[in-house]
Design an enzyme around this catalytic site. Structure first.
Site, PDB file in Angstrom:
ATOM      1  N   CYS A 269       0.813  -1.220   0.000  1.00 52.22           N
ATOM      2  CA  CYS A 269       0.000   0.000   0.000  1.00 52.22           C
ATOM      3  C   CYS A 269       0.848   1.272   0.000  1.00 52.22           C
ATOM      4  CB  CYS A 269      -0.988  -0.013   1.170  1.00 52.22           C
ATOM      5  SG  CYS A 269      -0.247   0.141   2.807  1.00 52.22           S
ATOM      6  N   HIS A 317      -2.646   1.434   6.768  1.00 52.72           N
ATOM      7  CA  HIS A 317      -3.011   1.309   5.354  1.00 52.72           C
ATOM      8  C   HIS A 317      -3.187   2.703   4.749  1.00 52.72           C
ATOM      9  CE1 HIS A 317      -4.314  -1.049   1.916  1.00 52.72           C
ATOM     10  NE2 HIS A 317      -5.238  -0.125   1.696  1.00 52.72           N
ATOM     11  N   HIS A 329      -5.869   1.919  -4.277  1.00 55.55           N
ATOM     12  CA  HIS A 329      -4.958   1.386  -3.260  1.00 55.55           C
ATOM     13  C   HIS A 329      -4.560  -0.036  -3.616  1.00 55.55           C
ATOM     14  CE1 HIS A 329      -7.965  -1.014  -0.569  1.00 55.55           C
ATOM     15  NE2 HIS A 329      -8.459  -0.907  -1.769  1.00 55.55           N
TER      16      HIS A 329
END
Length: 354
Positions: A269, A317, A329
């Site tokens: 990520c 994240h 993402h």
């Protein structure tokens, strides 16, 4: 008088003992499968398995970010160690040159025999020339003293550099051990997730994409088959660099998630966000918890394309906002880089980099 004896109470006590024994034997028989009906633990439903897998992926991502941060520090320590070694080598070259110069002076003095200056003057056939030479020798002595000082300084500097290098070696060794621990944690979490997923059918696995427990599965809410570029998102970006980062993220839709990867063909990520802004000419830190401190913090209501959006209380994240409540993402190993709703995970904050 007759003797009155208390009647024995064997019936009651014996009955209790026999009852307890019977119950114990019955329980043992049931446990052994010899009689009665056994009660096995119920098998988890597909939804419960998916929830557990999602939790494992989140825990793996936390460990991945720790790995990324440690690797960044290990790489910095390695670069610093190489710089120290290079600098020490340069100083050792200068030290050797200075030592050779001192050796030449010492040899010349030995050959001259070290005669007393007054005697040398008396024996000289050309006193004027001797006096000129004596002045030169005095100046040479000053240069010799300076050369000795330089040698001493180089020796001190080299020893300091060696001490600093020893510290960097210890730091690097510690970082590498930490990397191994984080790598083992990540691999353990991912292996546990793979084992759980292997219990599901292909249809059931299709619903696993990392959505929070109780939420709608990611696969049904997000897609990697969206447009390869969105001109509207670029137009709404606050500046050209944010627009370039968004355009890069769109071009990477469908790329696989690989933990620790920063592109160009696979990402985790924070690796995706770092690569997107690197393509736009901006250097971001490697980890999510460092990236959130980059640029200016913005509220959810202020989001514009190009903003970094962060999730979970541990800031584990990150994605790139692209407008209309959507982000791009890299979710986890079960799903490629994709467009997804910002509200599919617990929102933790946002930052405007450009």
């Amino acid at each position: 008088m007759g003797t009155h004896r208390r009647p024995r109470q064997r019936a009651t006590g014996g009955g209790r003992a026999r009852t307890a024994a019977t119950l114990t034997l019955a329980g043992a028989a049931t446990a052994a499968g010899l009689g009665g009906t056994g009660h096995a633990d119920p098998q988890p439903t597909a939804a419960q398995v998916r929830a557990k897998v999602d939790k494992l992926y989140q825990e793996a991502e936390v460990a991945t970010e720790k790995y990324n941060g440690t690797k960044e520090k290990a790489d910095a320590a390695e670069r610093r160690l190489e710089e120290l070694r290079d600098e020490a080598a340069r100083k050792e070259d200068r030290l050797n040159t200075a030592r050779e110069a001192l050796g030449a002076v010492a040899a010349a003095q030995y050959r001259s025999g070290g005669l007393d200056p007054a005697l040398q003057l008396a024996l000289s056939s050309d006193p004027d020339r001797y006096l000129d030479g004596a002045a030169f020798a005095e100046r040479a002595g000053s240069r010799q003293s300076a050369a000795v000082g330089r040698v001493r300084k180089e020796l001190r500097d080299i020893e300091q550099l060696r001490g600093a290098a020893r510290i960097e070696v210890a730091s690097l060794t510690s970082r590498r051990a930490e990397l191994r621990r984080h790598r083992e944690t990540v691999n353990g979490k991912l292996e546990a997730a793979r084992r759980l997923l292997s219990r599901l059918t292909a249809e059931e696995r299709a619903g696993t994409g990392g959505a929070p427990t109780g939420g709608t599965p990611r696969a049904s809410r997000a897609s990697s088959a969206g447009p390869r570029e969105d001109p509207a998102a670029s137009a709404q970006a606050p500046d050209s660099r944010a627009a370039a980062a968004v355009a890069y993220a769109y071009r990477k839709l469908g790329s696989p998630y690989v933990w620790g990867a920063t592109g160009p063909n696979a990402f985790d990520c924070s690796g995706l966000t770092q690569a997107a802004y690197r393509a736009a000419g901006i250097s971001l830190p490697r980890t999510t918890y460092a990236q959130i401190g980059t640029g200016r913090r913005v509220s959810r209501s202020e989001l514009l394309p190009g903003d970094l959006v962060f999730f979970y209380s541990g800031i584990s994240h990150v994605g790139i906002y692209v407008g209309n409540g959507q982000m791009i993402h890299a979710p986890n190993p079960s799903a490629p880089v994709r467009v997804a709703p910002v509200d599919e995970m617990p929102f933790a904050g946002a930052a405007r980099v450009a």
